[in-house]
Design a protein around this motif. Structure first.
Motif, PDB file in Angstrom:
ATOM      1  N   LYS A  81       0.833  -1.207   0.000  1.00 48.75           N
ATOM      2  CA  LYS A  81       0.000   0.000   0.000  1.00 48.75           C
ATOM      3  C   LYS A  81       0.867   1.256   0.000  1.00 48.75           C
ATOM      4  CE  LYS A  81      -4.072  -1.755   2.479  1.00 48.75           C
ATOM      5  NZ  LYS A  81      -4.692  -1.798   3.829  1.00 48.75           N
ATOM      6  N   LEU A  82       1.809   1.266   0.914  1.00 52.28           N
ATOM      7  CA  LEU A  82       2.625   2.464   1.052  1.00 52.28           C
ATOM      8  C   LEU A  82       3.514   2.695  -0.162  1.00 52.28           C
ATOM      9  CD1 LEU A  82       3.584   2.246   4.816  1.00 52.28           C
ATOM     10  CD2 LEU A  82       2.180   3.976   3.739  1.00 52.28           C
ATOM     11  N   HIS A  83       3.964   1.611  -0.747  1.00 54.77           N
ATOM     12  CA  HIS A  83       4.801   1.774  -1.931  1.00 54.77           C
ATOM     13  C   HIS A  83       4.000   2.361  -3.079  1.00 54.77           C
ATOM     14  CE1 HIS A  83       7.192   0.692  -5.509  1.00 54.77           C
ATOM     15  NE2 HIS A  83       8.205   0.945  -4.710  1.00 54.77           N
ATOM     16  N   ALA A  84       2.744   1.988  -3.139  1.00 55.45           N
ATOM     17  CA  ALA A  84       1.871   2.543  -4.168  1.00 55.45           C
ATOM     18  C   ALA A  84       1.692   4.051  -3.972  1.00 55.45           C
ATOM     19  CB  ALA A  84       0.519   1.842  -4.123  1.00 55.45           C
ATOM     20  N   ILE A  85       1.745   4.451  -2.708  1.00 57.24           N
ATOM     21  CA  ILE A  85       1.555   5.874  -2.390  1.00 57.24           C
ATOM     22  C   ILE A  85       2.871   6.645  -2.468  1.00 57.24           C
ATOM     23  CG2 ILE A  85       0.844   7.498  -0.599  1.00 57.24           C
ATOM     24  CD1 ILE A  85      -0.820   5.077   0.542  1.00 57.24           C
ATOM     25  N   LEU A  86       3.877   6.090  -1.855  1.00 49.23           N
ATOM     26  CA  LEU A  86       5.123   6.835  -1.656  1.00 49.23           C
ATOM     27  C   LEU A  86       6.209   6.535  -2.668  1.00 49.23           C
ATOM     28  CD1 LEU A  86       5.281   6.254   2.207  1.00 49.23           C
ATOM     29  CD2 LEU A  86       4.642   8.382   1.105  1.00 49.23           C
ATOM     30  N   GLY A  87       6.057   5.434  -3.387  1.00 54.05           N
ATOM     31  CA  GLY A  87       7.148   5.031  -4.265  1.00 54.05           C
ATOM     32  C   GLY A  87       8.300   4.468  -3.446  1.00 54.05           C
ATOM     33  N   ASN A  88       9.507   4.683  -3.903  1.00 54.76           N
ATOM     34  CA  ASN A  88      10.670   4.070  -3.236  1.00 54.76           C
ATOM     35  C   ASN A  88      11.158   4.857  -2.022  1.00 54.76           C
ATOM     36  OD1 ASN A  88      10.439   2.321  -5.349  1.00 54.76           O
ATOM     37  ND2 ASN A  88      12.357   2.881  -6.321  1.00 54.76           N
ATOM     38  N   LYS A  89      10.243   5.368  -1.270  1.00 57.02           N
ATOM     39  CA  LYS A  89      10.638   6.090  -0.049  1.00 57.02           C
ATOM     40  C   LYS A  89      10.719   5.086   1.087  1.00 57.02           C
ATOM     41  CE  LYS A  89      10.543  10.145  -1.986  1.00 57.02           C
ATOM     42  NZ  LYS A  89      11.801  10.856  -2.227  1.00 57.02           N
ATOM     43  N   TRP A  90      11.791   4.312   1.056  1.00 58.63           N
ATOM     44  CA  TRP A  90      11.902   3.170   1.964  1.00 58.63           C
ATOM     45  C   TRP A  90      11.918   3.578   3.427  1.00 58.63           C
ATOM     46  CZ3 TRP A  90      10.270  -0.252  -1.007  1.00 58.63           C
ATOM     47  CH2 TRP A  90      10.691  -0.356  -2.331  1.00 58.63           C
ATOM     48  N   SER A  91      12.580   4.673   3.700  1.00 61.32           N
ATOM     49  CA  SER A  91      12.647   5.091   5.110  1.00 61.32           C
ATOM     50  C   SER A  91      11.265   5.480   5.620  1.00 61.32           C
ATOM     51  CB  SER A  91      13.619   6.250   5.274  1.00 61.32           C
ATOM     52  OG  SER A  91      13.189   7.360   4.517  1.00 61.32           O
ATOM     53  N   GLN A  92      10.483   6.093   4.745  1.00 61.34           N
ATOM     54  CA  GLN A  92       9.125   6.481   5.165  1.00 61.34           C
ATOM     55  C   GLN A  92       8.232   5.258   5.308  1.00 61.34           C
ATOM     56  OE1 GLN A  92       7.349   9.866   3.089  1.00 61.34           O
ATOM     57  NE2 GLN A  92       9.411  10.607   2.593  1.00 61.34           N
ATOM     58  N   ILE A  93       8.406   4.322   4.415  1.00 58.87           N
ATOM     59  CA  ILE A  93       7.629   3.081   4.506  1.00 58.87           C
ATOM     60  C   ILE A  93       7.999   2.334   5.788  1.00 58.87           C
ATOM     61  CG2 ILE A  93       7.240   0.824   3.455  1.00 58.87           C
ATOM     62  CD1 ILE A  93       7.631   2.182   0.719  1.00 58.87           C
ATOM     63  N   ALA A  94       9.290   2.310   6.063  1.00 61.23           N
ATOM     64  CA  ALA A  94       9.764   1.584   7.244  1.00 61.23           C
ATOM     65  C   ALA A  94       9.242   2.197   8.543  1.00 61.23           C
ATOM     66  CB  ALA A  94      11.290   1.548   7.249  1.00 61.23           C
ATOM     67  N   MET A  95       8.941   3.486   8.494  1.00 56.01           N
ATOM     68  CA  MET A  95       8.395   4.149   9.687  1.00 56.01           C
ATOM     69  C   MET A  95       7.081   3.516  10.130  1.00 56.01           C
ATOM     70  SD  MET A  95       8.914   8.174   9.000  1.00 56.01           S
ATOM     71  CE  MET A  95      10.511   8.947   8.906  1.00 56.01           C
ATOM     72  N   HIS A  96       6.384   2.970   9.173  1.00 54.12           N
ATOM     73  CA  HIS A  96       5.079   2.378   9.485  1.00 54.12           C
ATOM     74  C   HIS A  96       5.201   0.905   9.879  1.00 54.12           C
ATOM     75  CE1 HIS A  96       2.722   5.860   8.142  1.00 54.12           C
ATOM     76  NE2 HIS A  96       3.641   6.003   7.220  1.00 54.12           N
ATOM     77  N   LEU A  97       6.400   0.411   9.868  1.00 53.86           N
ATOM     78  CA  LEU A  97       6.616  -0.995  10.199  1.00 53.86           C
ATOM     79  C   LEU A  97       7.571  -1.095  11.379  1.00 53.86           C
ATOM     80  CD1 LEU A  97       7.072  -2.159   6.527  1.00 53.86           C
ATOM     81  CD2 LEU A  97       5.120  -2.699   7.968  1.00 53.86           C
ATOM     82  N   PRO A  98       7.034  -1.091  12.563  1.00 61.25           N
ATOM     83  CA  PRO A  98       7.870  -1.131  13.755  1.00 61.25           C
ATOM     84  C   PRO A  98       8.829  -2.309  13.728  1.00 61.25           C
ATOM     85  CG  PRO A  98       5.585  -0.795  14.342  1.00 61.25           C
ATOM     86  CD  PRO A  98       5.604  -1.089  12.880  1.00 61.25           C
ATOM     87  N   GLY A  99      10.075  -2.034  13.941  1.00 61.48           N
ATOM     88  CA  GLY A  99      11.061  -3.098  13.998  1.00 61.48           C
ATOM     89  C   GLY A  99      11.693  -3.442  12.671  1.00 61.48           C
ATOM     90  N   ARG A 100      11.214  -2.795  11.617  1.00 56.70           N
ATOM     91  CA  ARG A 100      11.791  -3.058  10.300  1.00 56.70           C
ATOM     92  C   ARG A 100      12.645  -1.872   9.874  1.00 56.70           C
ATOM     93  NH1 ARG A 100      11.263  -8.463   9.650  1.00 56.70           N
ATOM     94  NH2 ARG A 100       9.104  -9.116   9.837  1.00 56.70           N
ATOM     95  N   THR A 101      13.708  -2.151   9.169  1.00 54.69           N
ATOM     96  CA  THR A 101      14.564  -1.081   8.686  1.00 54.69           C
ATOM     97  C   THR A 101      14.263  -0.807   7.224  1.00 54.69           C
ATOM     98  OG1 THR A 101      16.315  -2.542   7.905  1.00 54.69           O
ATOM     99  CG2 THR A 101      16.373  -1.910  10.228  1.00 54.69           C
ATOM    100  N   ASP A 102      14.675   0.371   6.790  1.00 57.28           N
ATOM    101  CA  ASP A 102      14.452   0.703   5.386  1.00 57.28           C
ATOM    102  C   ASP A 102      15.161  -0.284   4.473  1.00 57.28           C
ATOM    103  OD1 ASP A 102      16.939   1.562   6.128  1.00 57.28           O
ATOM    104  OD2 ASP A 102      16.779   3.568   5.307  1.00 57.28           O
TER     105      ASP A 102
END
Length: 269
Positions: A81-102
DNA sequence: AAATTAATCAACCGCCAGGCG
DNA sequence: ACGCCTGGCGGTTGATTAATT
Protein backbone atom coordinates in the motif's frame (compact mmCIF):
# COMPACT_ATOMS: atom_id res chain seq x y z
CA UNK A 1 50.14 23.12 -1.93
CA UNK A 2 47.98 20.54 -0.26
CA UNK A 3 44.51 21.12 0.87
CA UNK A 4 43.43 20.61 4.43
CA UNK A 5 41.69 17.34 3.74
CA UNK A 6 44.76 15.94 2.02
CA UNK A 7 46.80 16.62 5.11
CA UNK A 8 44.50 14.49 7.16
CA UNK A 9 46.06 11.14 7.87
CA UNK A 10 44.59 8.59 5.52
CA UNK A 11 42.88 5.92 7.52
CA UNK A 12 42.31 2.63 5.82
CA UNK A 13 38.95 1.44 7.01
CA UNK A 14 37.94 -2.14 7.21
CA UNK A 15 35.21 -3.24 4.83
CA UNK A 16 32.99 -6.21 4.38
CA UNK A 17 31.06 -8.24 6.85
CA UNK A 18 31.18 -7.40 10.50
CA UNK A 19 32.73 -9.86 12.88
CA UNK A 20 30.97 -10.71 16.16
CA UNK A 21 33.82 -8.97 17.93
CA UNK A 22 33.25 -5.75 16.03
CA UNK A 23 29.54 -5.97 16.72
CA UNK A 24 30.27 -6.38 20.38
CA UNK A 25 32.55 -3.38 20.47
CA UNK A 26 30.11 -1.15 18.68
CA UNK A 27 27.17 -2.32 20.75
CA UNK A 28 29.04 -1.89 24.00
CA UNK A 29 30.24 1.55 23.06
CA UNK A 30 26.87 2.89 21.98
CA UNK A 31 25.10 1.42 24.97
CA UNK A 32 27.58 3.09 27.20
CA UNK A 33 28.03 6.44 25.51
CA UNK A 34 25.50 6.78 22.74
CA UNK A 35 26.74 7.27 19.24
CA UNK A 36 27.03 11.04 19.21
CA UNK A 37 29.12 11.81 16.18
CA UNK A 38 29.36 8.70 14.06
CA UNK A 39 32.67 9.62 12.57
CA UNK A 40 34.29 9.41 15.98
CA UNK A 41 32.45 6.34 17.16
CA UNK A 42 34.61 3.87 15.33
CA UNK A 43 37.84 5.18 16.78
CA UNK A 44 36.43 5.49 20.26
CA UNK A 45 34.96 2.03 20.08
CA UNK A 46 38.24 0.63 18.87
CA UNK A 47 36.99 -0.18 15.41
CA UNK A 48 38.59 0.35 12.06
CA UNK A 49 35.39 1.20 10.30
CA UNK A 50 34.18 4.47 8.97
CA UNK A 51 31.33 6.29 10.65
CA UNK A 52 28.85 5.47 7.95
CA UNK A 53 29.55 1.80 8.26
CA UNK A 54 29.07 1.94 12.02
CA UNK A 55 25.85 3.84 11.65
CA UNK A 56 24.50 1.41 9.12
CA UNK A 57 25.47 -1.59 11.20
CA UNK A 58 23.78 -0.13 14.26
CA UNK A 59 20.61 0.89 12.46
CA UNK A 60 20.18 -2.25 10.42
CA UNK A 61 21.42 -4.88 12.76
CA UNK A 62 22.45 -3.96 16.28
CA UNK A 63 19.80 -1.45 17.20
CA UNK A 64 17.39 -2.58 19.90
CA UNK A 65 13.87 -3.48 18.96
CA UNK A 66 14.56 -4.80 15.51
CA UNK A 67 12.20 -7.40 14.28
CA UNK A 68 13.76 -10.00 12.08
CA UNK A 69 12.50 -12.87 10.05
CA UNK A 70 9.76 -13.13 7.54
CA UNK A 71 7.27 -10.36 6.98
CA UNK A 72 3.76 -10.96 8.22
CA UNK A 73 0.81 -10.68 5.88
CA UNK A 74 -0.09 -7.38 7.50
CA UNK A 75 3.38 -6.01 7.04
CA UNK A 76 3.40 -7.16 3.46
CA UNK A 77 0.11 -5.45 2.81
CA UNK A 78 1.35 -2.27 4.42
CA UNK A 79 4.46 -2.21 2.27
CA UNK A 80 2.46 -2.72 -0.89
CA UNK A 81 0.00 0.00 0.00
CA UNK A 82 2.63 2.46 1.05
CA UNK A 83 4.80 1.77 -1.93
CA UNK A 84 1.87 2.54 -4.17
CA UNK A 85 1.55 5.87 -2.39
CA UNK A 86 5.12 6.83 -1.66
CA UNK A 87 7.15 5.03 -4.26
CA UNK A 88 10.67 4.07 -3.24
CA UNK A 89 10.64 6.09 -0.05
CA UNK A 90 11.90 3.17 1.96
CA UNK A 91 12.65 5.09 5.11
CA UNK A 92 9.12 6.48 5.17
CA UNK A 93 7.63 3.08 4.51
CA UNK A 94 9.76 1.58 7.24
CA UNK A 95 8.39 4.15 9.69
CA UNK A 96 5.08 2.38 9.49
CA UNK A 97 6.62 -0.99 10.20
CA UNK A 98 7.87 -1.13 13.75
CA UNK A 99 11.06 -3.10 14.00
CA UNK A 100 11.79 -3.06 10.30
CA UNK A 101 14.56 -1.08 8.69
CA UNK A 102 14.45 0.70 5.39
CA UNK A 103 17.10 -1.65 4.11
CA UNK A 104 15.06 -4.65 5.09
CA UNK A 105 11.94 -3.27 3.47
CA UNK A 106 13.85 -2.39 0.35
CA UNK A 107 15.39 -5.83 0.09
CA UNK A 108 12.08 -7.50 0.69
CA UNK A 109 10.45 -5.42 -1.98
CA UNK A 110 13.16 -5.99 -4.55
CA UNK A 111 13.50 -9.67 -3.96
CA UNK A 112 9.91 -10.66 -3.47
CA UNK A 113 7.14 -8.10 -3.31
CA UNK A 114 7.91 -6.39 -6.59
CA UNK A 115 7.38 -9.64 -8.44
CA UNK A 116 4.29 -10.39 -6.48
CA UNK A 117 2.76 -7.02 -7.29
CA UNK A 118 3.64 -7.33 -10.96
CA UNK A 119 2.03 -10.73 -10.98
CA UNK A 120 -1.07 -9.37 -9.30
CA UNK A 121 -1.27 -6.48 -11.69
CA UNK A 122 -0.87 -8.88 -14.57
CA UNK A 123 -3.78 -10.98 -13.43
CA UNK A 124 -5.81 -7.92 -12.63
CA UNK A 125 -4.87 -5.67 -15.50
CA UNK A 126 -7.91 -3.45 -15.11
CA UNK A 127 -7.13 -2.56 -11.57
CA UNK A 128 -5.64 0.88 -11.66
CA UNK A 129 -2.70 0.41 -9.37
CA UNK A 130 -0.65 3.09 -10.99
CA UNK A 131 2.24 4.02 -8.84
CA UNK A 132 1.89 7.66 -8.00
CA UNK A 133 5.16 9.38 -7.40
CA UNK A 134 3.40 12.50 -6.28
CA UNK A 135 0.98 12.36 -3.42
CA UNK A 136 -0.86 15.28 -4.98
CA UNK A 137 -1.90 12.94 -7.74
CA UNK A 138 -3.28 10.40 -5.36
CA UNK A 139 -6.56 8.82 -6.13
CA UNK A 140 -9.22 9.13 -3.47
CA UNK A 141 -8.66 5.50 -2.57
CA UNK A 142 -4.97 6.01 -2.14
CA UNK A 143 -5.53 9.12 -0.11
CA UNK A 144 -7.81 7.15 2.11
CA UNK A 145 -5.20 4.49 2.60
CA UNK A 146 -2.64 7.15 3.27
CA UNK A 147 -4.84 8.77 5.88
CA UNK A 148 -5.59 5.48 7.52
CA UNK A 149 -1.91 4.99 8.03
CA UNK A 150 -1.29 8.49 9.22
CA UNK A 151 -1.46 7.85 12.99
CA UNK A 152 2.03 6.42 12.94
CA UNK A 153 3.35 9.67 11.59
CA UNK A 154 5.32 11.27 13.12
CA UNK A 155 6.85 8.03 14.18
CA UNK A 156 6.22 6.64 17.58
CA UNK A 157 5.27 9.64 19.54
CA UNK A 158 3.84 7.91 22.52
CA UNK A 159 2.85 4.33 22.75
CA UNK A 160 1.39 2.49 19.89
CA UNK A 161 -1.95 1.01 20.42
CA UNK A 162 -1.51 -2.47 19.10
CA UNK A 163 -5.14 -2.93 18.37
CA UNK A 164 -5.25 0.16 16.28
CA UNK A 165 -2.32 -0.67 14.16
CA UNK A 166 -3.79 -1.50 10.80
CA UNK A 167 -6.74 -2.84 12.68
CA UNK A 168 -4.74 -5.93 13.33
CA UNK A 169 -5.56 -8.13 16.25
CA UNK A 170 -2.37 -9.01 17.90
CA UNK A 171 -1.76 -12.61 18.64
CA UNK A 172 -1.55 -13.64 22.24
CA UNK A 173 1.92 -15.09 22.04
CA UNK A 174 4.68 -13.52 24.05
CA UNK A 175 6.49 -10.57 22.62
CA UNK A 176 10.19 -10.64 22.85
CA UNK A 177 12.14 -7.48 23.15
CA UNK A 178 15.66 -7.45 21.84
CA UNK A 179 15.18 -11.08 21.00
CA UNK A 180 17.37 -10.95 18.03
CA UNK A 181 19.92 -8.86 19.72
CA UNK A 182 20.24 -11.34 22.50
CA UNK A 183 20.22 -14.31 20.21
CA UNK A 184 22.93 -12.89 18.04
CA UNK A 185 25.57 -14.22 20.31
CA UNK A 186 24.24 -17.69 20.04
CA UNK A 187 26.52 -19.12 22.61
CA UNK A 188 26.72 -16.19 24.91
CA UNK A 189 23.25 -14.82 24.92
CA UNK A 190 22.71 -15.96 28.45
CA UNK A 191 25.84 -14.37 29.71
CA UNK A 192 24.89 -11.22 27.88
CA UNK A 193 21.72 -11.12 29.80
CA UNK A 194 23.55 -11.44 33.03
CA UNK A 195 26.60 -9.39 32.51
CA UNK A 196 27.38 -7.52 29.41
CA UNK A 197 24.58 -5.16 28.71
CA UNK A 198 23.26 -5.68 32.15
CA UNK A 199 19.69 -5.73 31.03
CA UNK A 200 16.97 -7.89 32.33
CA UNK A 201 14.08 -8.81 30.17
CA UNK A 202 10.99 -9.74 32.01
CA UNK A 203 7.80 -10.95 30.60
CA UNK A 204 4.85 -9.33 32.16
CA UNK A 205 2.32 -12.06 31.94
CA UNK A 206 -0.54 -9.85 33.01
CA UNK A 207 -0.21 -7.22 30.37
CA UNK A 208 1.32 -9.50 27.82
CA UNK A 209 3.97 -6.91 27.41
CA UNK A 210 7.65 -6.98 27.89
CA UNK A 211 9.22 -4.92 30.55
CA UNK A 212 12.77 -4.06 29.97
CA UNK A 213 14.56 -3.12 33.10
CA UNK A 214 17.62 -1.04 33.21
CA UNK A 215 18.16 -1.62 36.86
CA UNK A 216 21.60 -3.01 36.32
CA UNK A 217 22.32 -1.19 33.11
CA UNK A 218 25.86 -0.09 33.54
CA UNK A 219 26.08 3.46 32.39
CA UNK A 220 28.92 5.63 33.51
CA UNK A 221 26.78 8.70 33.55
CA UNK A 222 23.08 9.23 33.68
CA UNK A 223 21.56 8.83 30.27
CA UNK A 224 22.43 11.95 28.43
CA UNK A 225 20.66 13.31 25.41
CA UNK A 226 23.65 12.08 23.50
CA UNK A 227 23.12 8.61 24.77
CA UNK A 228 19.49 8.72 23.89
CA UNK A 229 20.32 10.08 20.52
CA UNK A 230 21.60 6.66 19.68
CA UNK A 231 18.18 5.22 20.25
CA UNK A 232 16.17 8.14 19.17
CA UNK A 233 17.19 8.46 15.60
CA UNK A 234 14.76 5.93 14.34
CA UNK A 235 11.09 5.50 14.23
CA UNK A 236 11.23 2.50 16.46
CA UNK A 237 13.40 3.91 19.05
CA UNK A 238 11.60 7.12 19.57
CA UNK A 239 9.42 4.96 21.69
CA UNK A 240 12.46 3.39 23.21
CA UNK A 241 13.71 6.81 24.16
CA UNK A 242 10.35 7.85 25.49
CA UNK A 243 10.09 4.86 27.74
CA UNK A 244 13.66 5.15 28.81
CA UNK A 245 13.11 8.69 29.89
CA UNK A 246 10.10 7.73 31.92
CA UNK A 247 11.34 5.25 34.40
CA UNK A 248 13.52 3.08 32.26
CA UNK A 249 10.80 0.69 31.31
CA UNK A 250 9.46 -0.31 28.00
CA UNK A 251 5.97 -1.49 27.94
CA UNK A 252 4.45 -3.26 25.02
CA UNK A 253 4.87 -0.40 22.66
CA UNK A 254 6.69 0.09 19.46
CA UNK A 255 9.69 -1.89 20.48
CA UNK A 256 7.85 -5.12 20.59
CA UNK A 257 9.30 -7.97 18.75
CA UNK A 258 7.54 -11.06 17.70
CA UNK A 259 9.74 -14.07 17.71
CA UNK A 260 8.11 -15.47 14.67
CA UNK A 261 11.09 -17.42 13.53
CA UNK A 262 14.53 -17.31 14.96
CA UNK A 263 17.74 -19.08 14.20
CA UNK A 264 16.65 -22.07 16.16
CA UNK A 265 13.59 -22.42 14.05
CA UNK A 266 11.30 -21.60 16.90
CA UNK A 267 8.02 -20.39 15.60
CA UNK A 268 5.11 -18.93 17.44
CA UNK A 269 3.01 -18.31 14.40
C1' DA B 1 26.95 -35.61 -6.35
C1' DA B 2 28.27 -31.75 -8.99
C1' DA B 3 27.21 -27.74 -11.59
C1' DT B 4 24.31 -24.06 -12.51
C1' DT B 5 20.85 -20.70 -11.54
C1' DA B 6 17.96 -17.98 -8.57
C1' DA B 7 16.98 -15.74 -4.32
C1' DT B 8 18.32 -13.37 -0.34
C1' DC B 9 20.55 -10.06 2.43
C1' DA B 10 24.40 -7.29 4.32
C1' DA B 11 27.10 -3.71 3.09
C1' DC B 12 29.02 -0.15 0.06
C1' DC B 13 28.60 3.89 -2.96
C1' DG B 14 27.20 8.28 -4.41
C1' DC B 15 24.22 12.00 -3.93
C1' DC B 16 21.85 15.44 -1.29
C1' DA B 17 20.56 18.51 2.54
C1' DG B 18 21.57 20.80 6.72
C1' DG B 19 24.69 22.64 10.16
C1' DC B 20 28.69 25.07 11.26
C1' DG B 21 32.83 27.93 11.07
C1' DA C 1 28.44 33.45 0.64
C1' DC C 2 31.32 29.71 0.67
C1' DG C 3 33.36 25.33 1.66
C1' DC C 4 33.67 21.46 4.63
C1' DC C 5 31.74 17.87 7.38
C1' DT C 6 28.25 14.81 8.75
C1' DG C 7 24.07 12.20 8.60
C1' DG C 8 20.50 10.24 5.92
C1' DC C 9 18.64 8.08 1.93
C1' DG C 10 18.06 5.21 -2.19
C1' DG C 11 20.41 2.45 -5.62
C1' DT C 12 23.46 -1.10 -6.42
C1' DT C 13 26.78 -4.74 -5.72
C1' DG C 14 28.69 -8.93 -4.07
C1' DA C 15 28.76 -12.92 -1.06
C1' DT C 16 26.20 -16.57 0.59
C1' DT C 17 22.54 -19.87 0.60
C1' DA C 18 18.85 -22.51 -1.49
C1' DA C 19 16.76 -24.63 -5.31
C1' DT C 20 16.96 -26.79 -9.63
C1' DT C 21 18.93 -29.40 -13.42
Amino acid sequence: MRCKTCEKPKVSYRKGLWSPDEDQKLRDYILKHGHGCWSTVSAKAGLQRNGKSCRLRWINYLRPGLKRGIFSAEEEETVIKLHAILGNKWSQIAMHLPGRTDNEVKNYWNSYLKKKVVKLEGSNSHASTTKSQDSANQSPEMRQISESLEPLEPPMQGSIDHDSFEGTQLPPFPKVLFADWLSMDHTTSQSLLNSNAGMNCQLDSNSNADVFQYGSFQVDDPPSSDFLHGFGDSSICGEFQLQFEHGGQILGGACYNYLSMDDNGVSFT
